[in-house]
Design an enzyme around this catalytic site. Sequence first.
Site, short mmCIF file in Angstrom:
data_model
loop_
_atom_site.label_atom_id
_atom_site.label_comp_id
_atom_site.label_asym_id
_atom_site.label_seq_id
_atom_site.Cartn_x
_atom_site.Cartn_y
_atom_site.Cartn_z
N SER A 57 4.63 -1.20 4.18
CA SER A 57 4.77 -2.55 4.73
C SER A 57 5.02 -3.57 3.61
O SER A 57 4.31 -3.58 2.60
CB SER A 57 3.51 -2.94 5.51
N SER A 85 1.21 6.67 2.70
CA SER A 85 1.91 7.65 3.53
C SER A 85 3.15 8.21 2.84
O SER A 85 3.84 7.52 2.09
CB SER A 85 2.34 7.01 4.86
N GLU A 103 -5.04 9.60 17.18
CA GLU A 103 -5.56 10.97 17.18
C GLU A 103 -6.51 11.21 16.01
O GLU A 103 -7.56 11.85 16.16
CB GLU A 103 -4.40 11.96 17.13
N GLN A 155 0.83 -1.20 0.00
CA GLN A 155 0.00 0.00 0.00
C GLN A 155 0.87 1.26 0.00
O GLN A 155 1.66 1.47 0.91
CB GLN A 155 -0.89 0.00 1.25
N GLY A 156 0.75 2.10 -1.03
CA GLY A 156 1.55 3.31 -1.14
C GLY A 156 0.74 4.55 -0.83
O GLY A 156 0.33 5.27 -1.75
N GLU A 191 -9.75 -1.35 6.26
CA GLU A 191 -8.50 -1.65 6.95
C GLU A 191 -8.67 -1.45 8.46
O GLU A 191 -8.21 -2.26 9.26
CB GLU A 191 -7.39 -0.74 6.43
#
Length: 398
Positions: free
Chosen positions: A159, A127, A385, A124-125, A242
């Site tokens: 990851s 961040s 948060e 997964q790209g 997710e």
Amino acid sequence: MDLLFTEGDLTFREEVRRFLNDNTIPDIRRKLAEGLKLSKDEVAAGTRSLYKKGVPTWPQEYGGTGWTLLQQYIFEEEARAFPALVKFGMGEDLVGPVIYTFGDLAQKRYYLPRIANATDWWCQGFSEPEAGSDLASLKTRAAQHGDHYVVDGQKIWISSAHYADWIFCLVRTNPDVKKHQGISFLLIDIKSPGVTVRPIQLINGGYEVSEVFFDDVRVPLANLVGEKNKGWMYAKYLLSKERFDDAGVGLSKERMLRALELAAQTYVGDERLIDQSSFREKVAELEVQLKALEITQLRAIANASKQQQGVQDPASSILKLRGSEVEQAAAELLMAVIGPNTLPYIPDEELGSWNEPSILPRWAAKIAPIYFYSRAASIYSGSSEIQKNIIAKAILGL
């Protein structure tokens, strides 16, 4: 709310147990039980053994089992407890559902069978160095040139990128509109010229995440999922799934039961650790938190079954928030069992072939790395948060 499983649910659970007993590869089960890392080929083989009836979480028309959300929950719980649960990248849980919900026919025909057969490992790209919690501020850009996009930028904390064949990315395709409105969802062959994967060593000693750099990477227009500049909508759908999965009830149950098993073998003086009142208080506190989380997830499953496919459920943020906290508490309970044996560190590559007299119980070697990695649970998939902000806005109306 009826908290009892039906006779049909219990029958299904027994069927799952028989299936796992008949199909799990023994060596993979042993390695999972011992906390050893699996190779990419072993994960692929283990995944195919779990997919013999179809992909557990997918509709039948796309190669799935067609199971209900509750049946999926039961299957994952039993597969983790057996243990047999492996995930071949992020194909099944994340990009697969985006493709079969929003992708075109050609994308469904090509990518979904390869995910179902554990052929392609997806990462997964999302961040970026300056766009983690504020994901919509991403700067990786995809500029259209003829029949291709040219992608430039950087992703971080990706990851299993070192295992991956493909990466699904959020990219900026229109820099002149509000930041949420100019993002697209793109599928990129990670072996493409111009893609560089640089692994990052974490505090647990492993290399689970990487930096990924894009330098003039050419991506066919056909790899755009859905509509151009509508990627934020698809990302919200994916992140909701997710975070729903990140409740981690099965994982925390597995760790709590492991802690109880080990505490029964561990002595403090002449007394077993499991018989000490202070330890039992910690177990009781975790059991209460875990049961509350499980009931919350079952309630969310019941509600999700009534929702329209592709609609984001903000309740997933509650599950992600509390699931992260419970997962960390379970890791802390394991640390309470191992005590001073956390100090030695034996890497996976040495643990697998260790034949020297051990200075600590073999099972102890993996517990400290598990604890250290669990600290990231309240950051990945959206920090705690961010989850609190979503809960305040979407659920409490603040």
